[in-house]
Design a protein around this motif. Structure first.
Motif, PDB file in Angstrom:
ATOM      1  N   ASP A   1      13.225  16.493 -17.179  1.00 54.16           N
ATOM      2  CA  ASP A   1      14.657  16.350 -17.410  1.00 54.16           C
ATOM      3  C   ASP A   1      15.417  15.906 -16.159  1.00 54.16           C
ATOM      4  OD1 ASP A   1      14.430  18.631 -15.909  1.00 54.16           O
ATOM      5  OD2 ASP A   1      15.742  19.868 -17.157  1.00 54.16           O
ATOM      6  N   ALA A   2      14.707  15.594 -15.067  1.00 48.75           N
ATOM      7  CA  ALA A   2      15.371  15.201 -13.823  1.00 48.75           C
ATOM      8  C   ALA A   2      14.885  13.849 -13.311  1.00 48.75           C
ATOM      9  CB  ALA A   2      15.139  16.270 -12.749  1.00 48.75           C
ATOM     10  N   ARG A   3      14.163  13.109 -14.152  1.00 51.28           N
ATOM     11  CA  ARG A   3      13.580  11.860 -13.646  1.00 51.28           C
ATOM     12  C   ARG A   3      14.628  10.798 -13.341  1.00 51.28           C
ATOM     13  NH1 ARG A   3       8.597  12.151 -17.876  1.00 51.28           N
ATOM     14  NH2 ARG A   3       7.296  13.559 -16.638  1.00 51.28           N
ATOM     15  N   GLY A   4      15.680  10.731 -14.153  1.00 55.56           N
ATOM     16  CA  GLY A   4      16.720   9.734 -13.888  1.00 55.56           C
ATOM     17  C   GLY A   4      17.455  10.020 -12.596  1.00 55.56           C
ATOM     18  N   SER A   5      17.921  11.264 -12.423  1.00 56.70           N
ATOM     19  CA  SER A   5      18.646  11.600 -11.200  1.00 56.70           C
ATOM     20  C   SER A   5      17.721  11.555  -9.992  1.00 56.70           C
ATOM     21  CB  SER A   5      19.293  12.978 -11.318  1.00 56.70           C
ATOM     22  OG  SER A   5      18.337  13.963 -11.633  1.00 56.70           O
ATOM     23  N   GLY A   6      16.461  11.974 -10.164  1.00 58.17           N
ATOM     24  CA  GLY A   6      15.518  11.908  -9.046  1.00 58.17           C
ATOM     25  C   GLY A   6      15.237  10.493  -8.610  1.00 58.17           C
ATOM     26  N   ALA A   7      15.050   9.575  -9.581  1.00 55.86           N
ATOM     27  CA  ALA A   7      14.849   8.166  -9.250  1.00 55.86           C
ATOM     28  C   ALA A   7      16.091   7.580  -8.605  1.00 55.86           C
ATOM     29  CB  ALA A   7      14.487   7.380 -10.505  1.00 55.86           C
TER      30      ALA A   7
ATOM     31  N   MET B   1       0.821  -1.215   0.000  1.00 58.15           N
ATOM     32  CA  MET B   1       0.000   0.000   0.000  1.00 58.15           C
ATOM     33  C   MET B   1       0.851   1.258   0.000  1.00 58.15           C
ATOM     34  SD  MET B   1      -3.140  -0.733   2.641  1.00 58.15           S
ATOM     35  CE  MET B   1      -3.561   1.023   2.651  1.00 58.15           C
ATOM     36  N   PHE B   2       2.008   1.197   0.660  1.00 62.24           N
ATOM     37  CA  PHE B   2       2.892   2.365   0.710  1.00 62.24           C
ATOM     38  C   PHE B   2       3.740   2.506  -0.550  1.00 62.24           C
ATOM     39  CE2 PHE B   2       7.281   3.749   1.416  1.00 62.24           C
ATOM     40  CZ  PHE B   2       7.065   5.082   1.734  1.00 62.24           C
ATOM     41  N   SER B   3       4.321   1.408  -1.001  1.00 63.19           N
ATOM     42  CA  SER B   3       5.387   1.462  -2.004  1.00 63.19           C
ATOM     43  C   SER B   3       4.946   2.094  -3.320  1.00 63.19           C
ATOM     44  CB  SER B   3       5.932   0.051  -2.258  1.00 63.19           C
ATOM     45  OG  SER B   3       6.923   0.061  -3.243  1.00 63.19           O
ATOM     46  N   SER B   4       3.892   1.576  -3.930  1.00 60.30           N
ATOM     47  CA  SER B   4       3.483   2.064  -5.258  1.00 60.30           C
ATOM     48  C   SER B   4       3.023   3.522  -5.226  1.00 60.30           C
ATOM     49  CB  SER B   4       2.385   1.173  -5.832  1.00 60.30           C
ATOM     50  OG  SER B   4       2.843  -0.154  -5.954  1.00 60.30           O
ATOM     51  N   PRO B   5       2.098   3.910  -4.333  1.00 64.62           N
ATOM     52  CA  PRO B   5       1.689   5.325  -4.305  1.00 64.62           C
ATOM     53  C   PRO B   5       2.845   6.268  -3.981  1.00 64.62           C
ATOM     54  CG  PRO B   5       0.091   3.966  -3.136  1.00 64.62           C
ATOM     55  CD  PRO B   5       1.282   3.093  -3.404  1.00 64.62           C
ATOM     56  N   ASN B   6       3.741   5.859  -3.080  1.00 62.76           N
ATOM     57  CA  ASN B   6       4.871   6.718  -2.725  1.00 62.76           C
ATOM     58  C   ASN B   6       5.773   6.962  -3.932  1.00 62.76           C
ATOM     59  OD1 ASN B   6       8.029   6.395  -1.720  1.00 62.76           O
ATOM     60  ND2 ASN B   6       6.883   7.908  -0.554  1.00 62.76           N
ATOM     61  N   ARG B   7       6.132   5.894  -4.651  1.00 62.74           N
ATOM     62  CA  ARG B   7       7.011   6.052  -5.811  1.00 62.74           C
ATOM     63  C   ARG B   7       6.317   6.859  -6.914  1.00 62.74           C
ATOM     64  NH1 ARG B   7      11.809   4.182  -7.642  1.00 62.74           N
ATOM     65  NH2 ARG B   7      12.116   3.133  -5.653  1.00 62.74           N
ATOM     66  N   ALA B   8       5.029   6.607  -7.131  1.00 65.41           N
ATOM     67  CA  ALA B   8       4.301   7.358  -8.153  1.00 65.41           C
ATOM     68  C   ALA B   8       4.242   8.845  -7.799  1.00 65.41           C
ATOM     69  CB  ALA B   8       2.889   6.794  -8.316  1.00 65.41           C
ATOM     70  N   GLU B   9       4.002   9.161  -6.529  1.00 63.70           N
ATOM     71  CA  GLU B   9       3.919  10.559  -6.102  1.00 63.70           C
ATOM     72  C   GLU B   9       5.253  11.267  -6.312  1.00 63.70           C
ATOM     73  OE1 GLU B   9       2.242  13.993  -4.878  1.00 63.70           O
ATOM     74  OE2 GLU B   9       1.172  12.099  -5.093  1.00 63.70           O
ATOM     75  N   VAL B  10       6.348  10.610  -5.919  1.00 65.49           N
ATOM     76  CA  VAL B  10       7.665  11.224  -6.082  1.00 65.49           C
ATOM     77  C   VAL B  10       8.006  11.408  -7.552  1.00 65.49           C
ATOM     78  CG1 VAL B  10      10.138  10.900  -5.706  1.00 65.49           C
ATOM     79  CG2 VAL B  10       8.538  10.407  -3.855  1.00 65.49           C
ATOM     80  N   MET B  11       7.802  10.373  -8.363  1.00 60.37           N
ATOM     81  CA  MET B  11       8.169  10.456  -9.777  1.00 60.37           C
ATOM     82  C   MET B  11       7.278  11.462 -10.519  1.00 60.37           C
ATOM     83  SD  MET B  11      10.814   8.597 -10.117  1.00 60.37           S
ATOM     84  CE  MET B  11      10.956   8.729 -11.890  1.00 60.37           C
ATOM     85  N   ASN B  12       6.005  11.544 -10.189  1.00 59.82           N
ATOM     86  CA  ASN B  12       5.113  12.516 -10.832  1.00 59.82           C
ATOM     87  C   ASN B  12       5.499  13.950 -10.507  1.00 59.82           C
ATOM     88  OD1 ASN B  12       3.339  10.920 -12.340  1.00 59.82           O
ATOM     89  ND2 ASN B  12       2.055  10.489 -10.573  1.00 59.82           N
ATOM     90  N   SER B  13       6.161  14.148  -9.373  1.00 61.51           N
ATOM     91  CA  SER B  13       6.506  15.506  -8.954  1.00 61.51           C
ATOM     92  C   SER B  13       7.736  16.046  -9.674  1.00 61.51           C
ATOM     93  CB  SER B  13       6.763  15.536  -7.440  1.00 61.51           C
ATOM     94  OG  SER B  13       7.996  14.909  -7.106  1.00 61.51           O
ATOM     95  N   LEU B  14       8.492  15.172 -10.351  1.00 59.56           N
ATOM     96  CA  LEU B  14       9.770  15.573 -10.937  1.00 59.56           C
ATOM     97  C   LEU B  14       9.588  16.205 -12.313  1.00 59.56           C
ATOM     98  CD1 LEU B  14      11.872  12.422 -10.028  1.00 59.56           C
ATOM     99  CD2 LEU B  14      12.228  14.727  -9.122  1.00 59.56           C
ATOM    100  N   PRO B  15      10.390  17.217 -12.637  1.00 58.14           N
ATOM    101  CA  PRO B  15      10.406  17.718 -14.014  1.00 58.14           C
ATOM    102  C   PRO B  15      10.966  16.647 -14.946  1.00 58.14           C
ATOM    103  CG  PRO B  15      12.154  18.741 -12.712  1.00 58.14           C
ATOM    104  CD  PRO B  15      11.299  17.969 -11.754  1.00 58.14           C
TER     105      PRO B  15
END
Length: 588
Positions: free
Chosen positions: A419-425, A403-417
């Motif tokens: 051009d920064a998704r690789g470094s953010g991940a 319940m935590f893992s998928s929504p947490n990762r989606a929220e973080v990745m959706n928040s990134l611009p």
């Protein structure tokens, strides 16, 4: 260098996102299977190369076989995510698959023994970790590029399922294959690695926005040196030093920890000065990124050492008490932990789909609250538990983590611009893997402390009562508690390992009783439960902190889109966005 275009999602068609999901899921699955398959196969590996891992001179081999993969991935994922942003995420991901496959082949063909074999295995495990870091750093970014915003929770949830499921499937696969031939645990990955490498090269394409910049060498060096020093200090903190049961007071460990923190502080200062930093500290101004990463960090601290603790609990105590020989316990420990995997397999994709519709905050926070409750239930469970109660708690724990893992990762990745998704991940994975190493060290240290307080007297009295000479019993009782812990973790008979040749001088019935299935489990139960209470108490606190952090994310609910609107958006016809059309360029 051959020319390779950067494509738009519209050019690749609606099927491309499912190709990206299936290939990255395969990559995460084999990476995480290999991170855990070694744990269960360690007795057969060391037997195969002719080394006793419980001898003090060989403990470092054991520790680096366990921790090396995690340390390397924690150090490298940010740099590899940054490379993905600069040169193409699919390109870096493909390279990771190739490196991972080659290292698996080199591990599988180990034909010699002794110290040289141990160093060979550790070295290629580190190389395998390099390949795993490429895969982990870029898979989330590839999926975020490929899927529209209202489907990313599902995609990242499926990817997360593969990651967690692989870590537990590895225990079962290793338990089945290692007794046949330990080389098979590495060989089994090779065909999947070859297929995945060719498939990724032919079918994955770079679709995201790129930011071309010079590499931040000083940032890379200081980050790697600082983090390696801290993680090495944590790894060796588990080992005894002098008369102490742990090494936290060792000058080497203290130097690594203090020096590593100092270098990481210098790294942060450097990142504020350079034009193209490795860590884009400005990302922490994004509310969902900063609070989501804090939640992920604390969740990893809470659950990182859980797998190791459960393995020791089952192999060293519960399974022998229920009729299993110590040699059988590694395989059955993996089987009896399957409810945890099942709970995660059910909850992660379901919560990913729900987060796409209702947002992530409540789901992620509720998942960590459930996880904290399961840690409380585990502390209340007797060491010699009823299995169905244990299985129910593990199932609930898996549901909470899913319940935590998928929504947490989606929220973080959706928040990134874009051009920064690789470094953010990569930053997110670094926090997660570093926290897991810290969690393992912390959990082990707490349990060792619990054993050290009560085990020596209990063992000395127990051995003396069954015919062992007082001097010999006292000597064995004061051996480092970590040796007892590692023996249980490896599925060895601890008393047989500790007494060694002294068993031959005892009456047959007493020797049989001491090395049987009841003496050691009953001896260790009380001290082990003391350590469990403290370790799981810590896990409860950090999970609740993570639950609060999850509530503080922004949680922007994504509107539903029709297929036509989705295609229009990704083609850049409705104002661009994360998957806007990128002009072709040469990247290879």
């Amino acid at each position: 260098m051959a020319e390779r275009r950067t494509y738009s999602i519209a050019e690749l068609g609606p099927r491309y996102k499912w190709i990206a999901l299936s290939n990255t899921t395969l990559g995460m699955l084999i990476a995480t299977i290999n991170s855990s398959i070694v744990l269960i196969a360690l007795p057969d590996i060391f037997k195969g190369i002719g080394i006793n891992p419980l001898e003090p001179s060989n403990t470092s081999y054991l520790l680096w076989m366990i921790m090396g993969f995690l340390v390397v991935t924690a150090v490298l994922v940010v740099a590899f995510g940054r490379l993905g942003d600069m040169y193409g995420r699919a390109r870096m991901y493909n390279l990771g698959f190739a490196v991972f496959t080659v290292s698996s082949i080199m591990l599988a063909i180990t034909w010699f023994g002794g110290d040289a074999a141990a160093l060979w295995l550790i070295g290629w495990r580190i190389v395998q970790g390099v390949g795993g870091a490429f895969l982990m750093a870029n898979s989330s970014a590839i999926l975020t590029d490929a899927f529209p915003a209202n489907q990313r929770g599902l995609a990242l949830g499926m990817n997360g399922v593969a990651a967690i499921a692989g870590s537990f499937l590895g225990l079962v696969v290793g338990g089945v294959l290692a007794p046949v031939n330990w080389n098979l645990i590495f060989l089994v990955s090779v065909p999947f690695g070859v297929i995945g490498t060719v498939w990724a090269y032919l079918k994955l394409h770079d679709t995201g926005v790129r930011q071309h910049a010079k590499m931040d060498w000083w940032g890379n060096i200081t980050f790697a040196v600082g983090l390696i020093a801290v993680l090495v200090g944590i790894t060796y903190g588990i080992q005894p030093y002098g008369t102490s049961q742990t090494g936290w007071g060792s000058p080497m460990v203290l130097s690594c920890l203090i020096g590593g923190v100092a270098v990481l502080i210098a790294f942060v200062v450097i990142e504020t000065k350079v034009p193209n930093p490795l860590f884009r500290l400005s990302l922490f101004r994004i509310r969902s990124f900063s609070w989501g990463n804090l939640a992920n960090l604390t969740a990893s601290l809470g659950r990182g050492g859980l797998q190791f603790v459960l393995i020791i609990w089952l192999q060293g105590i519960w399974l022998p008490q229920h009729g299993f020989t110590f040699e059988q316990t590694p395989l059955w420990a993996g089987i009896y932990m399957l409810p945890l995997t099942i709970g995660f397999l059910v909850a992660a994709p379901t919560s990913g789909i729900l987060s796409d519709r209702i947002g992530s905050r409540v789901l992620a926070s509720g998942g960590l609250v459930i996880t904290a409750v399961t840690f409380l239930l585990l502390t209340l469970l007797p060491v010699n538990f009823d299995y169905w109660a244990f299985a129910g708690i593990l199932l609930l724990n898996g549901i909470g983590m899913g319940m935590f893992s998928s929504p947490n990762r989606a929220e973080v990745m959706n928040s990134l611009p874009a051009d920064a998704r690789g470094s953010g991940a990569g930053m997110m994975t670094t926090f997660q893997n570093a926290a897991m190493v810290l969690s393992i060290g912390f959990f082990f240290s707490l349990i060792i402390a619990g054993l050290s307080d009560h085990l020596p007297i209990a063992m000395s009295q127990g051995l003396t009562a069954h015919g062992v000479a007082p001097d010999a019993a006292n000597q064995v009782a004061h051996l480092p508690a970590v040796a007892v812990l590692f023996a249980a973790f490896l599925g060895y008979n601890p008393i047989q390992q500790l007494l060694g040749g002294q068993l031959g001088s005892l009456p047959a019935d007493q020797a049989s009783f001491l090395t049987g299935r009841s003496f050691f489990p009953n001896l260790i139960s009380g001290p082990f439960q003391d350590g469990l209470a403290v370790a799981f108490g810590f896990a409860i606190v950090v999970c609740l902190i993570g639950a609060v952090a999850s509530l503080l994310t922004k949680d922007t609910k994504k509107p539903s889109e029709s297929v036509g609107e989705e295609l229009a958006a990704v083609a850049g016809e409705s104002g661009g966005g994360p998957s806007e059309l990128v002009s072709p360029r040469s990247d290879r």
